[in-house]
Design an enzyme around this catalytic site. Structure first.
Site, short mmCIF file in Angstrom:
data_model
loop_
_atom_site.label_atom_id
_atom_site.label_comp_id
_atom_site.label_asym_id
_atom_site.label_seq_id
_atom_site.Cartn_x
_atom_site.Cartn_y
_atom_site.Cartn_z
N ASN A 1 1.14 -1.06 -0.08
CA ASN A 1 -0.59 0.14 -0.22
C ASN A 1 0.63 1.47 0.05
OD1 ASN A 1 0.21 0.90 2.71
ND2 ASN A 1 -0.47 -1.34 3.24
N ASP B 1 -4.23 -6.78 5.31
CA ASP B 1 -5.18 -7.69 5.87
C ASP B 1 -5.48 -9.02 5.11
OD1 ASP B 1 -6.25 -5.39 7.61
OD2 ASP B 1 -7.13 -4.80 5.80
N ASP C 1 -3.81 -9.99 12.96
CA ASP C 1 -3.99 -8.34 14.02
C ASP C 1 -3.56 -8.31 14.76
OD1 ASP C 1 -5.33 -6.21 14.41
OD2 ASP C 1 -7.48 -6.87 13.71
N ILE C 2 -2.39 -7.82 14.58
CA ILE C 2 -1.74 -7.54 15.30
C ILE C 2 -2.02 -6.71 16.84
CG2 ILE C 2 1.15 -6.29 15.32
CD1 ILE C 2 1.26 -5.83 12.84
N LYS D 1 -14.12 0.84 15.37
CA LYS D 1 -13.00 0.14 14.98
C LYS D 1 -12.18 -0.29 16.56
CE LYS D 1 -11.30 -0.03 11.45
NZ LYS D 1 -9.93 0.44 10.35
#
Ligand code: C5P
Length: 410
Positions: free
Chosen positions: A210, A280, A307-308, A338
């Site tokens: 990204n 993700d 998911d860290i 979230k």
């Protein structure tokens, strides 16, 4: 010695005979690694030439609020956002009066008015002007607004009189400038910060990634280290240099490596800040050889990465956890959800757009925790990082206090 490396200092010079000392001040600040932009008032240019300061700072000197060329290069608002510190030396009596009144009738006062950064002044004026009730009232007001005063010194003056009002020497100004960039607010605290993108390989030559530059996370690491924390920065592929040297930097490539690295370092961690843009999903299988172009369509099977942030938050004895939410719409609403879904203490939301977010130097943030929310206006990532570290410090201190008094835990 590079104690001011990566620090943006806007040096304001106003009309005083002491302006000649600003040349030496610029040279010393540069020597310490600071990036200096000089802004001079018109009367300052009568005492020392902009050319001298341009040569010493390595940048054109700005003097005029209404200079279209200079504004096109780096306008007054841009300069106000760029500065980590505005240092006005020498600061004349008239400049202090303009600063007190919130005037914006010249470039330097307009920058001061527009800036959210700390401002320090090294006054220089005749002793009678310094003693005058008007100046003293201005000083009181400015001190109440947290303007840092450096001096003045006491002694014989250029006008032949003796008293308070001499600008202090460049070395003394430097000695008072250095502590403005550091504090012990987080000393004894261990912080892990993730930053940058991750790369998930498709085959030996291609990957999924990204646009994250890592700038926000690196700025947070710097702000945390300057607050005295013991900082570990786990970062994906980025061109950035971590500063100061006390930061322990761990370079990783994939989300799984980032997860492992964070988990390996988690013991005794007080604060975890996840600013990395972690992929993700990753390809289920990495092809051993380069995938050949064959059909009109091809399918890539993706599997979820760990998911860290959620994993850290779910640990027993979890550190204070801070996540980021980059959104393109409904920022606050999505971010609040979230925060709850991931079970974290705080979420920092930013809208990804043309002037903020990925790969930009500026950002605009909403910081959300269980009981509250604060909006941080568009500003440089470095300034926002300092504000964010301050907000987190306040939260941590509140938790420490309530835990010590046994009143309530978070
Ligand atoms: O779920 P989402 O990716 O939108 O959440 C963003 C936040 O979660 C960021 O703080 C990011 O660093 C963190 N994150 C993580 N591990 C992942 C995905 C996101 O730590 N696999």
């Amino acid at each position: 010695m590079n104690t001011l490396y990566n620090k943006h200092i806007l040096l304001g010079i106003t009309g005083s005979i002491a302006a000649y000392k600003s040349a030496e001040l610029t040279r010393r600040l540069k020597e310490l690694g600071a990036d200096i932009r000089v802004v001079m008032t018109t009367s300052a240019t009568r005492f020392i030439t902009p050319l001298t300061l341009q040569a010493l700072s390595g940048h054109p000197v700005n003097t005029d609020l209404l200079d279209t060329d200079a504004e096109a290069a780096m306008g007054h608002i841009e300069l106000a956002r760029w500065a980590d510190l505005i240092l006005v030396a020498p600061a004349s009596a008239d400049f202090l009066a303009r600063l007190t009144a919130g005037r914006a009738n010249d470039l330097l006062s307009a920058i001061c008015l527009a800036s959210y950064s700390p401002i320090a002044v090294a006054p220089a004026m005749n002793q009678g002007m310094w003693e005058n009730k008007a100046t003293q009232d201005n000083i009181n007001t400015l001190q109440q607004r947290d303007i840092h005063f450096m001096g003045p010194g006491h002694g014989s003056q250029a006008c032949g009189e003796t008293g308070a009002g001499r600008m202090i020497e460049p070395e003394q100004i430097i000695a008072r400038t250095l502590p403005l960039f550091t504090s012990g607010a987080l000393s004894g605290k261990k912080i892990i910060i993730t930053a940058g993108p991750t790369r998930e390989a498709i085959d030996p030559v291609r990957y999924i990634s990204n646009h994250s530059s890592g700038k926000m996370g690196f700025a947070i690491a710097e702000a945390a280290a300057n607050a005295g924390a013991d900082v570990t920065l786990v970062c994906g592929p980025t061109q950035l240099t971590a500063y100061p040297d006390s930061i322990q930097r761990i370079d990783v490539i994939t989300a799984s490596q980032m997860y492992q690295s964070v988990m390996d370092n988690l013991s005794d961690c007080d604060i975890f800040i996840a600013s990395a843009a972690v992929a993700d999903y990753r390809p289920g299988l990495q092809a051993v050889n380069k995938i050949k172009k064959q059909h009109d369509e091809m399918q890539l099977r993706l599997v979820k990465t760990p998911d860290i942030l959620a994993s850290v938050a779910s640990q027993t004895d979890a550190p204070y956890t801070v996540g980021f939410a980059a959104e393109t719409e409904n920022v606050l609403e999505y971010a609040r959800k979230k925060r709850q879904k991931k079970g974290i203490d705080m979420i920092v939301a930013n809208k990804v757009g043309p002037t903020s977010g990925f790969n930009q130097d500026n950002n605009e943030l909403d910081v959300i925790w269980q009981e509250g929310h604060i909006h941080l206006n568009l500003n440089s990532k470095k300034t926002l990082a300092r504000d964010l570290i301050q907000i987190i410090t306040e939260k941590i201190n509140a938790i420490d206090t309530t835990q010590n008094t046994g009143l309530k835990t978070r």
